[in-house]
Design a protein around this motif. Sequence first.
Motif, PDB file in Angstrom:
ATOM      1  N   GLU A 215      36.706 -23.533 132.952  1.00  0.00           N
ATOM      2  CA  GLU A 215      36.533 -22.087 133.100  1.00  0.00           C
ATOM      3  C   GLU A 215      35.264 -21.620 132.393  1.00  0.00           C
ATOM      4  OE1 GLU A 215      39.290 -23.607 132.087  1.00  0.00           O
ATOM      5  OE2 GLU A 215      40.607 -23.272 133.809  1.00  0.00           O
ATOM      6  N   GLY A 216      34.956 -22.257 131.270  1.00  0.00           N
ATOM      7  CA  GLY A 216      33.732 -21.921 130.556  1.00  0.00           C
ATOM      8  C   GLY A 216      32.494 -22.252 131.366  1.00  0.00           C
ATOM      9  N   VAL A 217      32.518 -23.400 132.022  1.00  0.00           N
ATOM     10  CA  VAL A 217      31.388 -23.788 132.873  1.00  0.00           C
ATOM     11  C   VAL A 217      31.227 -22.792 134.014  1.00  0.00           C
ATOM     12  CG1 VAL A 217      30.547 -25.519 134.501  1.00  0.00           C
ATOM     13  CG2 VAL A 217      31.466 -26.231 132.287  1.00  0.00           C
ATOM     14  N   GLU A 218      32.346 -22.412 134.635  1.00  0.00           N
ATOM     15  CA  GLU A 218      32.273 -21.438 135.722  1.00  0.00           C
ATOM     16  C   GLU A 218      31.681 -20.116 135.236  1.00  0.00           C
ATOM     17  OE1 GLU A 218      36.221 -21.212 137.185  1.00  0.00           O
ATOM     18  OE2 GLU A 218      36.145 -23.158 138.204  1.00  0.00           O
ATOM     19  N   ALA A 219      32.057 -19.715 134.022  1.00  0.00           N
ATOM     20  CA  ALA A 219      31.507 -18.484 133.458  1.00  0.00           C
ATOM     21  C   ALA A 219      30.013 -18.632 133.189  1.00  0.00           C
ATOM     22  CB  ALA A 219      32.248 -18.118 132.172  1.00  0.00           C
ATOM     23  N   LEU A 220      29.591 -19.801 132.729  1.00  0.00           N
ATOM     24  CA  LEU A 220      28.170 -20.044 132.484  1.00  0.00           C
ATOM     25  C   LEU A 220      27.373 -19.993 133.781  1.00  0.00           C
ATOM     26  CD1 LEU A 220      28.204 -22.910 129.825  1.00  0.00           C
ATOM     27  CD2 LEU A 220      27.293 -20.596 129.530  1.00  0.00           C
ATOM     28  N   VAL A 221      27.912 -20.595 134.822  1.00  0.00           N
ATOM     29  CA  VAL A 221      27.217 -20.556 136.114  1.00  0.00           C
ATOM     30  C   VAL A 221      27.084 -19.112 136.587  1.00  0.00           C
ATOM     31  CG1 VAL A 221      27.374 -21.174 138.553  1.00  0.00           C
ATOM     32  CG2 VAL A 221      27.861 -22.889 136.799  1.00  0.00           C
ATOM     33  N   ALA A 222      28.155 -18.356 136.470  1.00  0.00           N
ATOM     34  CA  ALA A 222      28.123 -16.964 136.917  1.00  0.00           C
ATOM     35  C   ALA A 222      27.103 -16.145 136.129  1.00  0.00           C
ATOM     36  CB  ALA A 222      29.514 -16.343 136.792  1.00  0.00           C
ATOM     37  N   SER A 223      26.997 -16.416 134.824  1.00  0.00           N
ATOM     38  CA  SER A 223      26.118 -15.611 133.986  1.00  0.00           C
ATOM     39  C   SER A 223      24.653 -16.021 134.064  1.00  0.00           C
ATOM     40  CB  SER A 223      26.587 -15.666 132.528  1.00  0.00           C
ATOM     41  OG  SER A 223      26.417 -16.964 131.985  1.00  0.00           O
ATOM     42  N   THR A 224      24.377 -17.232 134.540  1.00  0.00           N
ATOM     43  CA  THR A 224      22.988 -17.709 134.608  1.00  0.00           C
ATOM     44  C   THR A 224      22.456 -17.817 136.031  1.00  0.00           C
ATOM     45  OG1 THR A 224      23.755 -20.024 134.572  1.00  0.00           O
ATOM     46  CG2 THR A 224      23.200 -19.013 132.449  1.00  0.00           C
ATOM     47  N   LEU A 225      23.317 -17.651 137.022  1.00  0.00           N
ATOM     48  CA  LEU A 225      22.914 -17.894 138.413  1.00  0.00           C
ATOM     49  C   LEU A 225      21.730 -17.038 138.835  1.00  0.00           C
ATOM     50  CD1 LEU A 225      23.390 -19.276 141.140  1.00  0.00           C
ATOM     51  CD2 LEU A 225      25.096 -17.501 141.643  1.00  0.00           C
ATOM     52  N   ASP A 226      21.761 -15.748 138.534  1.00  0.00           N
ATOM     53  CA  ASP A 226      20.666 -14.875 138.957  1.00  0.00           C
ATOM     54  C   ASP A 226      19.339 -15.308 138.356  1.00  0.00           C
ATOM     55  OD1 ASP A 226      22.360 -13.365 140.507  1.00  0.00           O
ATOM     56  OD2 ASP A 226      22.543 -11.713 139.063  1.00  0.00           O
ATOM     57  N   GLU A 227      19.355 -15.732 137.095  1.00  0.00           N
ATOM     58  CA  GLU A 227      18.116 -16.148 136.448  1.00  0.00           C
ATOM     59  C   GLU A 227      17.610 -17.479 137.006  1.00  0.00           C
ATOM     60  OE1 GLU A 227      18.379 -14.522 131.986  1.00  0.00           O
ATOM     61  OE2 GLU A 227      20.226 -15.310 132.831  1.00  0.00           O
ATOM     62  N   VAL A 228      18.536 -18.381 137.312  1.00  0.00           N
ATOM     63  CA  VAL A 228      18.118 -19.631 137.955  1.00  0.00           C
ATOM     64  C   VAL A 228      17.492 -19.338 139.309  1.00  0.00           C
ATOM     65  CG1 VAL A 228      18.904 -21.815 138.941  1.00  0.00           C
ATOM     66  CG2 VAL A 228      19.849 -21.032 136.749  1.00  0.00           C
ATOM     67  N   MET A 229      18.136 -18.476 140.093  1.00  0.00           N
ATOM     68  CA  MET A 229      17.608 -18.133 141.412  1.00  0.00           C
ATOM     69  C   MET A 229      16.237 -17.485 141.311  1.00  0.00           C
ATOM     70  SD  MET A 229      21.099 -16.708 143.250  1.00  0.00           S
ATOM     71  CE  MET A 229      20.213 -16.095 144.681  1.00  0.00           C
ATOM     72  N   ALA A 230      16.049 -16.618 140.321  1.00  0.00           N
ATOM     73  CA  ALA A 230      14.758 -15.947 140.148  1.00  0.00           C
ATOM     74  C   ALA A 230      13.643 -16.927 139.786  1.00  0.00           C
ATOM     75  CB  ALA A 230      14.871 -14.874 139.070  1.00  0.00           C
ATOM     76  N   ALA A 231      14.011 -18.011 139.128  1.00  0.00           N
ATOM     77  CA  ALA A 231      13.014 -18.982 138.676  1.00  0.00           C
ATOM     78  C   ALA A 231      12.675 -20.038 139.714  1.00  0.00           C
ATOM     79  CB  ALA A 231      13.506 -19.668 137.402  1.00  0.00           C
ATOM     80  N   LEU A 232      13.504 -20.184 140.742  1.00  0.00           N
ATOM     81  CA  LEU A 232      13.270 -21.231 141.736  1.00  0.00           C
ATOM     82  C   LEU A 232      11.953 -21.017 142.470  1.00  0.00           C
ATOM     83  CD1 LEU A 232      16.804 -21.562 143.384  1.00  0.00           C
ATOM     84  CD2 LEU A 232      15.707 -23.197 141.841  1.00  0.00           C
ATOM     85  N   PRO A 233      11.272 -22.103 142.811  1.00  0.00           N
ATOM     86  CA  PRO A 233      10.051 -21.961 143.607  1.00  0.00           C
ATOM     87  C   PRO A 233      10.376 -21.484 145.010  1.00  0.00           C
ATOM     88  CG  PRO A 233      10.653 -24.270 143.408  1.00  0.00           C
ATOM     89  CD  PRO A 233      11.580 -23.509 142.511  1.00  0.00           C
ATOM     90  N   GLU A 234       9.481 -20.742 145.585  1.00  0.00           N
ATOM     91  CA  GLU A 234       9.677 -20.250 146.937  1.00  0.00           C
ATOM     92  C   GLU A 234       9.485 -21.399 147.939  1.00  0.00           C
ATOM     93  OE1 GLU A 234       6.925 -17.131 147.471  1.00  0.00           O
ATOM     94  OE2 GLU A 234       7.994 -15.706 146.155  1.00  0.00           O
ATOM     95  N   THR A 235      10.301 -21.373 148.985  1.00  0.00           N
ATOM     96  CA  THR A 235      10.149 -22.359 150.067  1.00  0.00           C
ATOM     97  C   THR A 235      10.158 -21.624 151.390  1.00  0.00           C
ATOM     98  OG1 THR A 235      12.530 -22.699 150.283  1.00  0.00           O
ATOM     99  CG2 THR A 235      11.347 -24.157 148.781  1.00  0.00           C
ATOM    100  N   ASP A 236       9.588 -22.256 152.419  1.00  0.00           N
ATOM    101  CA  ASP A 236       9.618 -21.667 153.746  1.00  0.00           C
ATOM    102  C   ASP A 236      11.006 -21.765 154.325  1.00  0.00           C
ATOM    103  OD1 ASP A 236       6.897 -21.190 153.609  1.00  0.00           O
ATOM    104  OD2 ASP A 236       6.396 -23.159 154.442  1.00  0.00           O
ATOM    105  N   GLU A 237      11.463 -20.722 154.984  1.00  0.00           N
ATOM    106  CA  GLU A 237      12.767 -20.748 155.626  1.00  0.00           C
ATOM    107  C   GLU A 237      12.762 -21.714 156.786  1.00  0.00           C
ATOM    108  OE1 GLU A 237      14.420 -16.266 154.671  1.00  0.00           O
ATOM    109  OE2 GLU A 237      14.126 -16.951 156.718  1.00  0.00           O
TER     110      GLU A 237
END
Length: 240
Positions: A215-237
């Motif tokens: 449950e702690g891991v799930e909470a960590l994923v939920a709390s960091t997901l937006d920041e991970v997504m913001a940091a990802l390199p852009e790719t072509d669709e």
Amino acid sequence: MGVWQKRVRIAVGFPVALALAACGSEAPSEPATGEIAEDELVIPVMGEQIDIIAFGDSLFAGYGFADKSDSYPAKLEAALRAKGINSRIVNAGVSGDTTAAGLDRLEFILDAQAEKPDFFILELGGNDLLRGLSPAETRANFDAMLTILSERDIPVLLMGMRAPPNHGPEYQAQFDAMYGELAEEYGTALIPFWMEDIYQDASLFQSDRIHPTEEGVEALVASTLDEVMAALPETDEAEG
């Protein structure tokens, strides 16, 4: 590559019981796919595959879990794919690793990949705290790792840790400032203290009070997901 986004917070005290280090002695885990919450809107996966290496200690390796699909990298991959991001995460977490041990194996891990990874999540430092290694030594190891990653043109998200107060105020100040300073110097994305949202909730930790429960891991994923997504390199669709 996308624009790096950072979250800046003022560090506060950290309980001794959660020295966030002892990042165990289990073997490294393999990449796996976690479950998606039933009420989560699943978006079709699109775009070019983003190959990610999650490089850290037992907090990534999945310490205490019989099923390594419960590890943070596995759950993160599942969450990204649920958001429509075509990600593949290699779990390169090794329990017990210090920054020195991470530096020793970094180039081997990079060279072992079929292709250069698109993104690298770097999570280390907890075991340095456990062993009382100096912030200067920890920083030197981070410097070396980030230099290697920069020379290979691999974008990085640095997952920060926080020193417990029992090391003393000078040590704590130096250690806590290190991640932000490194991120600024090397132009990496940063989560200053990636366990911020769970560390005060004992129910989200295993009996050792160091490693998160499922449950702690799930909470960590939920709390960091937006920041991970913001940091990802852009790719072509994906076309078609």
